[in-house]
Design a protein around this motif. Sequence first.
Motif, PDB file in Angstrom:
ATOM      1  N   TRP A 110       0.846  -1.183   0.000  1.00  0.00           N
ATOM      2  CA  TRP A 110       0.000   0.000   0.000  1.00  0.00           C
ATOM      3  C   TRP A 110       0.883   1.235   0.000  1.00  0.00           C
ATOM      4  O   TRP A 110       2.087   1.138   0.249  1.00  0.00           O
ATOM      5  CB  TRP A 110      -0.974  -0.018   1.172  1.00  0.00           C
ATOM      6  CG  TRP A 110      -0.408  -0.464   2.484  1.00  0.00           C
ATOM      7  CD1 TRP A 110      -0.179  -1.749   2.877  1.00  0.00           C
ATOM      8  CD2 TRP A 110       0.016   0.353   3.559  1.00  0.00           C
ATOM      9  NE1 TRP A 110       0.350  -1.769   4.136  1.00  0.00           N
ATOM     10  CE2 TRP A 110       0.482  -0.494   4.585  1.00  0.00           C
ATOM     11  CE3 TRP A 110       0.044   1.722   3.764  1.00  0.00           C
ATOM     12  CZ2 TRP A 110       0.965  -0.016   5.788  1.00  0.00           C
ATOM     13  CZ3 TRP A 110       0.524   2.203   4.973  1.00  0.00           C
ATOM     14  CH2 TRP A 110       0.977   1.336   5.965  1.00  0.00           C
ATOM     15  N   GLU A 111       0.262   2.369  -0.334  1.00  0.00           N
ATOM     16  CA  GLU A 111       1.011   3.619  -0.473  1.00  0.00           C
ATOM     17  C   GLU A 111       0.164   4.773   0.045  1.00  0.00           C
ATOM     18  O   GLU A 111      -1.045   4.629   0.251  1.00  0.00           O
ATOM     19  CB  GLU A 111       1.376   3.849  -1.932  1.00  0.00           C
ATOM     20  CG  GLU A 111       0.158   4.039  -2.834  1.00  0.00           C
ATOM     21  CD  GLU A 111       0.487   4.135  -4.313  1.00  0.00           C
ATOM     22  OE1 GLU A 111       1.670   4.003  -4.680  1.00  0.00           O
ATOM     23  OE2 GLU A 111      -0.443   4.346  -5.104  1.00  0.00           O
ATOM     24  N   ASN A 112       0.814   5.929   0.233  1.00  0.00           N
ATOM     25  CA  ASN A 112       0.080   7.149   0.577  1.00  0.00           C
ATOM     26  C   ASN A 112      -0.935   7.446  -0.525  1.00  0.00           C
ATOM     27  O   ASN A 112      -0.666   7.231  -1.702  1.00  0.00           O
ATOM     28  CB  ASN A 112       1.036   8.336   0.696  1.00  0.00           C
ATOM     29  CG  ASN A 112       1.891   8.269   1.937  1.00  0.00           C
ATOM     30  OD1 ASN A 112       1.455   7.822   2.993  1.00  0.00           O
ATOM     31  ND2 ASN A 112       3.123   8.731   1.830  1.00  0.00           N
ATOM     32  N   ASP A 113      -2.094   7.959  -0.150  1.00  0.00           N
ATOM     33  CA  ASP A 113      -3.126   8.344  -1.113  1.00  0.00           C
ATOM     34  C   ASP A 113      -2.685   9.614  -1.824  1.00  0.00           C
ATOM     35  O   ASP A 113      -2.651  10.686  -1.212  1.00  0.00           O
ATOM     36  CB  ASP A 113      -4.442   8.555  -0.371  1.00  0.00           C
ATOM     37  CG  ASP A 113      -5.568   9.069  -1.255  1.00  0.00           C
ATOM     38  OD1 ASP A 113      -5.341   9.334  -2.449  1.00  0.00           O
ATOM     39  OD2 ASP A 113      -6.680   9.213  -0.739  1.00  0.00           O
ATOM     40  N   PRO A 114      -2.357   9.541  -3.112  1.00  0.00           N
ATOM     41  CA  PRO A 114      -1.858  10.724  -3.817  1.00  0.00           C
ATOM     42  C   PRO A 114      -2.922  11.793  -4.051  1.00  0.00           C
ATOM     43  O   PRO A 114      -2.599  12.906  -4.443  1.00  0.00           O
ATOM     44  CB  PRO A 114      -1.353  10.161  -5.145  1.00  0.00           C
ATOM     45  CG  PRO A 114      -2.191   8.958  -5.366  1.00  0.00           C
ATOM     46  CD  PRO A 114      -2.434   8.379  -3.997  1.00  0.00           C
ATOM     47  N   ASN A 115      -4.191  11.467  -3.807  1.00  0.00           N
ATOM     48  CA  ASN A 115      -5.249  12.460  -3.970  1.00  0.00           C
ATOM     49  C   ASN A 115      -5.238  13.505  -2.869  1.00  0.00           C
ATOM     50  O   ASN A 115      -5.811  14.573  -3.030  1.00  0.00           O
ATOM     51  CB  ASN A 115      -6.612  11.769  -4.033  1.00  0.00           C
ATOM     52  CG  ASN A 115      -6.746  10.959  -5.293  1.00  0.00           C
ATOM     53  OD1 ASN A 115      -6.848  11.508  -6.370  1.00  0.00           O
ATOM     54  ND2 ASN A 115      -6.693   9.650  -5.163  1.00  0.00           N
ATOM     55  N   VAL A 116      -4.610  13.194  -1.733  1.00  0.00           N
ATOM     56  CA  VAL A 116      -4.514  14.167  -0.647  1.00  0.00           C
ATOM     57  C   VAL A 116      -3.076  14.431  -0.222  1.00  0.00           C
ATOM     58  O   VAL A 116      -2.737  15.539   0.164  1.00  0.00           O
ATOM     59  CB  VAL A 116      -5.349  13.743   0.595  1.00  0.00           C
ATOM     60  CG1 VAL A 116      -6.820  13.791   0.281  1.00  0.00           C
ATOM     61  CG2 VAL A 116      -4.953  12.385   1.109  1.00  0.00           C
ATOM     62  N   THR A 117      -2.203  13.429  -0.300  1.00  0.00           N
ATOM     63  CA  THR A 117      -0.830  13.584   0.160  1.00  0.00           C
ATOM     64  C   THR A 117      -0.074  14.571  -0.722  1.00  0.00           C
ATOM     65  O   THR A 117       0.035  14.367  -1.926  1.00  0.00           O
ATOM     66  CB  THR A 117      -0.101  12.225   0.154  1.00  0.00           C
ATOM     67  OG1 THR A 117      -0.858  11.320   0.955  1.00  0.00           O
ATOM     68  CG2 THR A 117       1.302  12.350   0.690  1.00  0.00           C
ATOM     69  N   ASP A 118       0.424  15.621  -0.121  1.00  0.00           N
ATOM     70  CA  ASP A 118       1.203  16.663  -0.780  1.00  0.00           C
ATOM     71  C   ASP A 118       0.444  17.384  -1.890  1.00  0.00           C
ATOM     72  O   ASP A 118       0.988  18.256  -2.537  1.00  0.00           O
ATOM     73  CB  ASP A 118       2.527  16.117  -1.340  1.00  0.00           C
ATOM     74  CG  ASP A 118       3.471  15.687  -0.246  1.00  0.00           C
ATOM     75  OD1 ASP A 118       3.425  16.271   0.857  1.00  0.00           O
ATOM     76  OD2 ASP A 118       4.251  14.754  -0.471  1.00  0.00           O
ATOM     77  N   LYS A 119      -0.820  17.022  -2.118  1.00  0.00           N
ATOM     78  CA  LYS A 119      -1.619  17.717  -3.127  1.00  0.00           C
ATOM     79  C   LYS A 119      -2.528  18.735  -2.439  1.00  0.00           C
ATOM     80  O   LYS A 119      -2.534  19.895  -2.800  1.00  0.00           O
ATOM     81  CB  LYS A 119      -2.444  16.696  -3.912  1.00  0.00           C
ATOM     82  CG  LYS A 119      -3.286  17.305  -5.009  1.00  0.00           C
ATOM     83  CD  LYS A 119      -4.000  16.232  -5.794  1.00  0.00           C
ATOM     84  CE  LYS A 119      -4.893  16.848  -6.844  1.00  0.00           C
ATOM     85  NZ  LYS A 119      -5.744  15.875  -7.492  1.00  0.00           N
ATOM     86  N   LYS A 120      -3.276  18.271  -1.473  1.00  0.00           N
ATOM     87  CA  LYS A 120      -4.159  19.151  -0.729  1.00  0.00           C
ATOM     88  C   LYS A 120      -3.563  19.530   0.619  1.00  0.00           C
ATOM     89  O   LYS A 120      -3.900  20.550   1.181  1.00  0.00           O
ATOM     90  CB  LYS A 120      -5.517  18.474  -0.517  1.00  0.00           C
ATOM     91  CG  LYS A 120      -6.260  18.240  -1.815  1.00  0.00           C
ATOM     92  CD  LYS A 120      -7.581  17.553  -1.582  1.00  0.00           C
ATOM     93  CE  LYS A 120      -8.258  17.301  -2.922  1.00  0.00           C
ATOM     94  NZ  LYS A 120      -9.413  16.447  -2.802  1.00  0.00           N
ATOM     95  N   PHE A 121      -2.722  18.653   1.136  1.00  0.00           N
ATOM     96  CA  PHE A 121      -2.109  18.877   2.448  1.00  0.00           C
ATOM     97  C   PHE A 121      -0.641  18.466   2.364  1.00  0.00           C
ATOM     98  O   PHE A 121      -0.325  17.446   1.768  1.00  0.00           O
ATOM     99  CB  PHE A 121      -2.783  18.020   3.525  1.00  0.00           C
ATOM    100  CG  PHE A 121      -4.280  18.108   3.523  1.00  0.00           C
ATOM    101  CD1 PHE A 121      -4.918  19.217   4.063  1.00  0.00           C
ATOM    102  CD2 PHE A 121      -5.055  17.092   3.007  1.00  0.00           C
ATOM    103  CE1 PHE A 121      -6.296  19.300   4.072  1.00  0.00           C
ATOM    104  CE2 PHE A 121      -6.435  17.161   3.011  1.00  0.00           C
ATOM    105  CZ  PHE A 121      -7.058  18.278   3.545  1.00  0.00           C
ATOM    106  N   PRO A 122       0.276  19.236   2.981  1.00  0.00           N
ATOM    107  CA  PRO A 122       1.686  18.796   3.004  1.00  0.00           C
ATOM    108  C   PRO A 122       1.824  17.515   3.830  1.00  0.00           C
ATOM    109  O   PRO A 122       1.231  17.389   4.892  1.00  0.00           O
ATOM    110  CB  PRO A 122       2.410  19.956   3.669  1.00  0.00           C
ATOM    111  CG  PRO A 122       1.463  21.107   3.668  1.00  0.00           C
ATOM    112  CD  PRO A 122       0.080  20.530   3.588  1.00  0.00           C
ATOM    113  N   GLY A 123       2.561  16.565   3.320  1.00  0.00           N
ATOM    114  CA  GLY A 123       2.719  15.301   4.018  1.00  0.00           C
ATOM    115  C   GLY A 123       1.445  14.477   3.896  1.00  0.00           C
ATOM    116  O   GLY A 123       0.764  14.530   2.885  1.00  0.00           O
ATOM    117  N   ASN A 124       1.118  13.736   4.932  1.00  0.00           N
ATOM    118  CA  ASN A 124      -0.094  12.921   4.928  1.00  0.00           C
ATOM    119  C   ASN A 124      -0.800  13.035   6.281  1.00  0.00           C
ATOM    120  O   ASN A 124      -0.945  12.051   6.996  1.00  0.00           O
ATOM    121  CB  ASN A 124       0.244  11.455   4.611  1.00  0.00           C
ATOM    122  CG  ASN A 124      -0.990  10.602   4.359  1.00  0.00           C
ATOM    123  OD1 ASN A 124      -2.118  11.065   4.485  1.00  0.00           O
ATOM    124  ND2 ASN A 124      -0.765   9.351   4.020  1.00  0.00           N
TER     125      ASN A 124
END
Length: 131
Positions: free
Chosen positions: A70-84
């Motif tokens: 599994w991986e960080n959700d790219p829809n929110v990680t560093d796109k809408k919020f810095p980091g996760n």
Amino acid sequence: MDAGPFFHGTKADLKVGDLLIPGFRSNYRPEVVMNHIYFTAVLDGAGLAAEIIPGDGPPRVYEVEPTGEWENDPNVTDKKFPGNPTRSYRSAAPLRIVAERDDWTRLTPEALAEWRTRLARMRDENAEIIN
């Protein structure tokens, strides 16, 4: 990566041992078939998702365990919020349900209406989903 526990919010009535799999339509953009199944380490975040998604039936939150990578959700990680900070993840492998949880915070009717308005606006604006 996060150690969990992990949660998934839905309106589906599932049982311990059932598998959540990718390949279904997005709850936020129904024209998109998702390549991943999404989950979070934030119990109330899963509850929020369960309440705002379309569909019949009561919102449910399941504690889940990933069966593969599994991986960080790219829809929110560093796109809408810095980091996760939402501790949101996704996997192309199934998630196994280990328990149903009922100890999450429910939205007020006003907050639920506000979230549904936001989602409708996102759909109208064709907000991108990284699939």
